[in-house]
Structure formats: C-alpha cells, structure tokens
Design a protein around this motif. Structure first.
Motif, PDB file in Angstrom:
ATOM      1  N   VAL A 225       0.722  -1.282  -0.221  1.00 54.74           N
ATOM      2  CA  VAL A 225      -0.013   0.008   0.216  1.00 54.74           C
ATOM      3  C   VAL A 225       0.810   1.068   0.139  1.00 54.74           C
ATOM      4  CG1 VAL A 225      -1.702   1.430   1.328  1.00 54.74           C
ATOM      5  CG2 VAL A 225      -2.085  -1.080   1.012  1.00 54.74           C
ATOM      6  N   GLN A 226       1.828   1.486   0.718  1.00 57.07           N
ATOM      7  CA  GLN A 226       2.802   2.504   0.761  1.00 57.07           C
ATOM      8  C   GLN A 226       3.486   2.788  -0.437  1.00 57.07           C
ATOM      9  OE1 GLN A 226       6.108   2.141   3.323  1.00 57.07           O
ATOM     10  NE2 GLN A 226       6.593  -0.035   3.067  1.00 57.07           N
ATOM     11  N   GLN A 227       3.563   1.826  -1.430  1.00 60.19           N
ATOM     12  CA  GLN A 227       4.149   2.269  -2.633  1.00 60.19           C
ATOM     13  C   GLN A 227       3.066   2.898  -3.478  1.00 60.19           C
ATOM     14  OE1 GLN A 227       6.129  -0.942  -4.845  1.00 60.19           O
ATOM     15  NE2 GLN A 227       7.165  -1.583  -2.887  1.00 60.19           N
ATOM     16  N   LEU A 228       2.032   2.993  -3.090  1.00 62.35           N
ATOM     17  CA  LEU A 228       0.853   3.471  -4.093  1.00 62.35           C
ATOM     18  C   LEU A 228       0.455   4.962  -3.653  1.00 62.35           C
ATOM     19  CD1 LEU A 228      -1.163   0.200  -4.784  1.00 62.35           C
ATOM     20  CD2 LEU A 228      -0.079   1.628  -6.413  1.00 62.35           C
TER      21      LEU A 228
ATOM     22  N   VAL B 163      -4.304   8.592  -4.935  1.00 58.80           N
ATOM     23  CA  VAL B 163      -4.217   7.543  -3.794  1.00 58.80           C
ATOM     24  C   VAL B 163      -3.802   8.275  -2.403  1.00 58.80           C
ATOM     25  CG1 VAL B 163      -3.284   5.614  -2.874  1.00 58.80           C
ATOM     26  CG2 VAL B 163      -4.167   5.425  -5.012  1.00 58.80           C
ATOM     27  N   GLN B 164      -4.382   8.249  -1.470  1.00 59.94           N
ATOM     28  CA  GLN B 164      -3.603   8.394  -0.229  1.00 59.94           C
ATOM     29  C   GLN B 164      -3.598   7.190   0.665  1.00 59.94           C
ATOM     30  OE1 GLN B 164      -2.544  11.307   1.242  1.00 59.94           O
ATOM     31  NE2 GLN B 164      -3.027  12.581  -0.605  1.00 59.94           N
ATOM     32  N   ALA B 165      -2.524   6.626   1.129  1.00 58.58           N
ATOM     33  CA  ALA B 165      -2.120   5.502   1.705  1.00 58.58           C
ATOM     34  C   ALA B 165      -1.790   5.741   3.109  1.00 58.58           C
ATOM     35  CB  ALA B 165      -0.962   4.957   0.919  1.00 58.58           C
ATOM     36  N   ILE B 166      -2.435   4.985   4.180  1.00 54.03           N
ATOM     37  CA  ILE B 166      -2.209   5.213   5.608  1.00 54.03           C
ATOM     38  C   ILE B 166      -1.803   3.798   6.213  1.00 54.03           C
ATOM     39  CG2 ILE B 166      -3.665   7.426   5.939  1.00 54.03           C
ATOM     40  CD1 ILE B 166      -5.727   5.443   7.293  1.00 54.03           C
ATOM     41  N   GLU B 167      -1.205   3.705   7.137  1.00 53.30           N
ATOM     42  CA  GLU B 167      -0.975   2.440   7.894  1.00 53.30           C
ATOM     43  C   GLU B 167      -1.869   2.552   9.151  1.00 53.30           C
ATOM     44  OE1 GLU B 167       2.803  -0.105   9.452  1.00 53.30           O
ATOM     45  OE2 GLU B 167       2.818   2.099   9.889  1.00 53.30           O
TER      46      GLU B 167
ATOM     47  N   LEU C  20      -3.579  -4.442  -6.969  1.00 54.33           N
ATOM     48  CA  LEU C  20      -4.273  -3.079  -6.452  1.00 54.33           C
ATOM     49  C   LEU C  20      -4.666  -1.997  -7.437  1.00 54.33           C
ATOM     50  CD1 LEU C  20      -2.586  -3.054  -2.836  1.00 54.33           C
ATOM     51  CD2 LEU C  20      -4.751  -3.805  -3.335  1.00 54.33           C
ATOM     52  N   LYS C  21      -3.638  -1.962  -8.125  1.00 48.84           N
ATOM     53  CA  LYS C  21      -3.908  -0.787  -9.321  1.00 48.84           C
ATOM     54  C   LYS C  21      -5.297  -1.160 -10.062  1.00 48.84           C
ATOM     55  CE  LYS C  21       0.795   0.907  -9.825  1.00 48.84           C
ATOM     56  NZ  LYS C  21       1.904   0.996 -10.703  1.00 48.84           N
ATOM     57  N   GLN C  22      -5.162  -2.223 -10.402  1.00 47.57           N
ATOM     58  CA  GLN C  22      -6.446  -2.998 -11.243  1.00 47.57           C
ATOM     59  C   GLN C  22      -7.811  -2.910 -10.517  1.00 47.57           C
ATOM     60  OE1 GLN C  22      -4.587  -3.021 -14.470  1.00 47.57           O
ATOM     61  NE2 GLN C  22      -6.272  -4.592 -14.816  1.00 47.57           N
ATOM     62  N   VAL C  23      -7.771  -3.321  -9.094  1.00 47.14           N
ATOM     63  CA  VAL C  23      -8.809  -3.014  -8.285  1.00 47.14           C
ATOM     64  C   VAL C  23      -9.251  -1.648  -8.332  1.00 47.14           C
ATOM     65  CG1 VAL C  23      -9.569  -3.428  -5.945  1.00 47.14           C
ATOM     66  CG2 VAL C  23      -7.940  -5.246  -6.850  1.00 47.14           C
ATOM     67  N   MET C  24      -8.466  -1.135  -8.082  1.00 48.62           N
ATOM     68  CA  MET C  24      -8.793   0.671  -7.988  1.00 48.62           C
ATOM     69  C   MET C  24      -9.592   0.872  -9.376  1.00 48.62           C
ATOM     70  SD  MET C  24      -5.801   2.498  -5.846  1.00 48.62           S
ATOM     71  CE  MET C  24      -4.545   1.542  -6.378  1.00 48.62           C
ATOM     72  N   GLN C  25      -8.861   0.826 -10.648  1.00 50.49           N
ATOM     73  CA  GLN C  25      -9.440   0.864 -11.687  1.00 50.49           C
ATOM     74  C   GLN C  25     -10.821   0.501 -11.833  1.00 50.49           C
ATOM     75  OE1 GLN C  25      -6.136   0.141 -14.171  1.00 50.49           O
ATOM     76  NE2 GLN C  25      -5.346   2.377 -14.224  1.00 50.49           N
ATOM     77  N   LEU C  26     -10.859  -0.579 -11.693  1.00 50.24           N
ATOM     78  CA  LEU C  26     -12.189  -1.385 -11.980  1.00 50.24           C
ATOM     79  C   LEU C  26     -13.081  -0.919 -10.968  1.00 50.24           C
ATOM     80  CD1 LEU C  26     -11.543  -5.162 -12.810  1.00 50.24           C
ATOM     81  CD2 LEU C  26     -12.917  -3.418 -14.151  1.00 50.24           C
ATOM     82  N   SER C  27     -12.808  -0.821  -9.853  1.00 53.44           N
ATOM     83  CA  SER C  27     -13.690  -0.298  -8.967  1.00 53.44           C
ATOM     84  C   SER C  27     -14.285   1.082  -9.122  1.00 53.44           C
ATOM     85  CB  SER C  27     -13.216  -0.202  -7.459  1.00 53.44           C
ATOM     86  OG  SER C  27     -12.908  -1.458  -7.044  1.00 53.44           O
TER      87      SER C  27
END
Length: 216
Positions: A25-28, A39-43, A194-201
């Motif tokens: 996630v942090q790479q995105l 994208v905003q990524a949080i832990e 995850l990139k595919q998931v986001m684009q399709l979503s």
C-alpha cells in the motif's frame, strides 16, 4: 482538486517484522488511477479500536470516493476479495496492545453484517486474465481485519456514492521461506493487482454475473 482513493495497510503483528499489506500500500501513495483521482495511503495499527479510530480520521480528512483496506492472511494463496464483514470479533491471539475480545460485537446494536460494495466478480475475472491468482472470500475472519472491514462498511453505509471493501493478501516470499513454505506473493504483483482493483472499482457499474460461490 483531485478526488481521493483511500488505501490502508496494517502494521506487523503476531511476531512478524513486516506486513505485506503495508509494504504494498505505501508504494501507491500519490498514484493516480485516472485523471481525477489520487491515492492516499495510511498504515493502521493492528489494534482493536485504535485501527478504526485512525481509519475514521482519514475518512473525515480525505472524504474519499473509494476505500480499499488491505490485510495479511497467511495461508491464503491468492488475492482474496472479501465479500462479508460481520459484527463479531473473537480474537484467537491478542492484538499489538494485548487486547483479546472474545465473542463481542464490533459495534453494539449495529447490523449483523455488511457486504463489500466493490465489483468483486469483475475484479476476480480481470485479475485472473492478467495472470494474478484471485478469489472471492466469504470470511474475513474475526480479528482486526474484520474489525476494520466492518467498521468501514458501517461508516460508509450512509454514503452510497462511496465504494469500499477489504482485500486479504498472502505472505511475502521472505515470510513464507522463514515459515516453511506456505503460499506467497511478491509486493510487485500485489501492487499490480491493487492498481487493477482501483481502476475497475471506479469504472465497473454494476458487477458482472460470474459463478464464484462455494459448496462448503
């Protein structure tokens, strides 16, 4: 101003030094699924209560159009798209703060369960076509992952324009090697998924018809 996709991963738990969800996630952070989103990524801490508090703060701060929470599920063999979040927590081990709820609701008086609002079947089909192992899961467990999943879906239940869901991912190869060879997946492949998931979503309305049920 760009719209926000909120991605969350978890801190390490259960004696592990890393958590593959946060490694991916942090790479995105800052990645753009299209011209209008970022994208905003949080832990999130692997702690009951505190994880939801941090998630809710991020939801208020970023007002995202899409939220995808990601967690580690050692033993899974694929990108596991969770269908159901249940209002129940029963911790086999303590969380990182020593909490171990046994048979308690996530939110007292709230509905029994919520379904993910991601287009799960379309995502599974697409990932498989990309050569990425993927499946729909009907149990997110009863630990902090389900705690966050349920709290997320409860929060966005009154915001029908916000899509949200939870994804479990396998161990990293280094973890699997140390643990004796369970299934694993590289961070690079998880990031691609995850990139595919986001684009399709963002694009797929509604979900497709695909036989992905189970017999047991």
């Amino acid at each position: 101003m760009k719209k926000t996709i909120l991605l969350t991963g978890f801190a390490p738990f259960g004696g592990e030094q890393i958590n593959p969800s946060w490694q991916a996630v942090q790479q995105l952070q800052g990645w753009q699924a299209d011209d209008e989103t970022e994208v905003q990524a949080i832990e999130l801490p692997c702690i009951f209560g505190q994880s939801l508090e941090k998630l809710q703060q991020a939801l208020q701060q970023f007002n995202p159009v899409l939220v995808i929470a990601v967690g580690q599920a050692g033993g899974r063999t694929a990108i596991s798209l969770e269908k159901v979040a249940i209002n129940y927590q029963d911790a086999r081990i303590a969380d990182n703060a020593g909490n171990q709820p046994l048979g308690e609701p996530v939110i007292a008086g709230a509905p029994t369960a919520y379904f993910s609002s991601l287009p799960l079947k379309a995502i599974v089909q697409d990932l498989r076509q990309q050569g990425i192992p993927a499946e729909i899961s009907y149990s997110a467990g009863t630990f902090v992952c389900n705690h966050v999943f349920y709290g997320l879906m409860h929060t966005v239940a009154t915001s029908p324009k916000v899509r949200a869901g939870f994804i479990h991912i396998p161990y990293l190869p280094a973890q699997a090697a140390r643990l004796g060879g369970p299934a694993s997946m590289t961070t690079e492949l998880v990031v691609k998924a995850l990139k595919q998931v986001m684009q399709l979503s963002l694009l797929q309305q509604p979900d497709i018809l695909l036989a992905e049920g189970t017999l047991d």
